[in-house]
Scaffold this motif. Structure first.
Motif, PDB file in Angstrom:
ATOM      1  N   ALA A 125       0.856  -1.192   0.000  1.00 38.63           N
ATOM      2  CA  ALA A 125       0.000   0.000   0.000  1.00 38.63           C
ATOM      3  C   ALA A 125       0.889   1.238   0.000  1.00 38.63           C
ATOM      4  CB  ALA A 125      -0.923  -0.004   1.216  1.00 38.63           C
ATOM      5  N   LEU A 149      -3.899   0.445  -3.035  1.00 38.85           N
ATOM      6  CA  LEU A 149      -3.519  -0.940  -2.749  1.00 38.85           C
ATOM      7  C   LEU A 149      -2.957  -1.589  -4.014  1.00 38.85           C
ATOM      8  CD1 LEU A 149      -3.591  -3.305  -0.657  1.00 38.85           C
ATOM      9  CD2 LEU A 149      -5.852  -3.883  -1.593  1.00 38.85           C
ATOM     10  N   PRO A 170      -9.631  -1.611  -2.991  1.00 43.65           N
ATOM     11  CA  PRO A 170      -9.451  -2.017  -1.595  1.00 43.65           C
ATOM     12  C   PRO A 170     -10.636  -2.756  -0.995  1.00 43.65           C
ATOM     13  CG  PRO A 170      -8.768   0.267  -1.905  1.00 43.65           C
ATOM     14  CD  PRO A 170      -9.475  -0.158  -3.161  1.00 43.65           C
TER      15      PRO A 170
END
Length: 471
Positions: free
Chosen positions: A345, A350, A370
């Motif tokens: 991250a 992400l 995410p």
């Protein structure tokens, strides 16, 4: 006996030699019919044989014969003593050789005894240590929160994990490492998505990685299960229970990795006092997990399945099979460890770092949603995943660490997802404990978190643009 006959023959020859008369030889049969030879010599001086003189000469002959027999006996005895002496010498040599052999065997037995004593002492020390750890376990209450029903329990004093006999398998593959110089890396990447390029305007605070500081030690694992693992803090926590100070830790050595240790802050983490232990519903594979926005993202063991575990509700929230991703040793980092899928991250969201059969082992980067874990877009680079020790994301850029074990190595490659271009870099990086199995970036702390051979460390990083020195 032969010597006696020789002397008798000489004596007879001497007697006969003194005879000057004529000698005669005759033969006849004795009363028993046997043939008898007779030898006669006439005396040159005596006309007759007086009885006394004949007897005297016979006695003299007998005396001489007795002396000769005594001499022969002495010679025979001397020969026997010589033979016996030779036998004694031979026996003495045999005894000396046998004694030397016994001495050698005794010395070898003494060496074996010392070696066995050392092994026994080592084993006794190990047993004593295990007994102490077992006693510590018995005296230490440990809360483990199961997630199937989402039930929460009252917090109790805990301690860091110790060695478990039933949970000792390794995922390490000991891959050979060859550190590549930055000049040999290809500065090119190919974007694999149909969506437009990301905006070149990087959000405030972002920039290129300019430098990485020295590692700062926060905790050393107490047991073999902590040789490598995952530890980090959430850069953007969600929910009322956890903050950006909360520390999360997973020891990754074992068959069924399910325990997630939770620490209130860095101070409690350094002391080894978790406030709770969560038991994950599915086992973890290797060191590729990350924590982001109140969820733990990880790869399910022996699969290409990605899982999102909600840390507030303590339950699984999403799962996705990452399309075509290699797993369980197909495309790991150079140190092995089944590090095929590495979640990360940064400031832009992400990410997952992996490879596929189509990419032929080259690193593929995908940005994930995410919440659902759906793949938003992907990029294929020109650097092979098993040629680098680790990788992480900073400001939408992939950075690779050349070696996981060389003490003074470099961050040798960067791929920018905004421009779909890669280039060689040479940012110094230190593997102080020579087995760095996990590197993750925390954009809120502006630090790299790493797990280096039982040691959990952080690195300060400096971001900016070439010639500006912005941090």
């Amino acid at each position: 006996m032969l010597l006696l006959l020789s002397f008798l023959s000489l004596f007879c020859f001497a007697v006969f030699s003194q005879s000057q008369g004529q000698a005669s030889l005759s033969r006849s049969n004795d009363p028993n019919g046997r043939c008898v030879y007779s030898f006669a010599v006439a005396s040159p001086q005596e006309s007759s044989c007086p009885g006394g003189n004949a007897k005297s000469e016979m006695d003299e002959v007998l005396t001489r014969l007795t002396l000769l027999e005594a001499l022969v006996s002495r010679l025979t005895a001397r020969e026997e003593r010589g033979t016996a002496f030779g036998g004694v010498r031979h026996s003495e040599e045999n005894l000396q050789e046998a004694y030397a052999q016994v001495t050698r065997e005794r010395n070898q037995l003494q060496l074996d005894q010392k070696r066995l004593n050392a092994q026994v002492q080592k084993l006794q020390g190990t047993v004593a240590e295990l007994n102490r750890e077992a006693e510590r376990l018995r005296q230490r209450p440990c809360e483990q929160t199961h997630t199937s029903g989402g039930t929460r329990h009252e917090n109790r004093p805990l301690r860091d994990p110790v060695f478990h006999f039933e949970n000792t398998s390794y995922q390490e593959m000991k891959a050979k490492v060859k550190e590549l110089p930055a000049s040999r890396l290809l500065p090119e990447g190919i974007q694999r998505a149909s969506s437009p390029k990301l905006s070149s305007n990087i959000s405030s605070g972002c920039g290129e990685l300019l430098s990485v500081g020295e590692p700062v030690l926060h905790r050393k694992a107490d047991a073999i299960t902590g040789k490598y693992g995952v530890w980090l803090q959430d850069p953007d926590p969600q929910g009322p229970y956890y903050t950006n100070k909360t520390v999360w830790r997973i020891d990754s050595v074992g068959r069924e990795i399910r325990q997630l240790f939770v620490y209130e802050d860095m101070d409690q983490f350094s002391k080894g006092f978790p406030m709770k232990v969560l038991v994950l519903p599915e086992p973890v594979e290797s060191t590729g997990a990350t924590v982001y926005r109140g969820s733990l993202y990880y790869q399910r063991r022996r699969s290409r399945t990605l899982l999102r575990y909600n840390l507030t509700s303590e339950s699984l929230a999403s799962r996705l099979d990452l399309p075509h991703a290699g797993f369980h040793g197909q495309h790991p980092y150079s140190w092995g460890g089944y590090t095929d899928i590495d979640l990360a991250a940064d400031e832009q969201g992400l990410w997952v770092i992996y490879s596929t059969g189509k990419a032929k082992g080259a690193i593929v980067i995908s940005q994930l949603d995410p919440a659902s874990l759906e793949v938003r877009r992907s990029w294929e680079t020109k650097i092979r995943k098993n040629s680098v020790g680790n990788a992480f994301m900073v400001c939408g850029r992939l950075y690779t660490v050349a070696s996981y074990t060389t003490p003074n190595t470099t961050i040798n490659y960067m791929f920018d997802t905004a421009t779909s271009e890669g280039q060689a870099v040479a940012v110094p990086f230190v593997n102080k404990y020579r087995y760095n199995s996990m590197v993750d970036y925390n954009h809120a702390q502006r630090k790299l978190y790493a797990w280096d051979n039982f040691h959990m460390v952080t690195y300060d990083v400096k971001l900016g643009w070439a010639g500006q020195g912005r941090s």
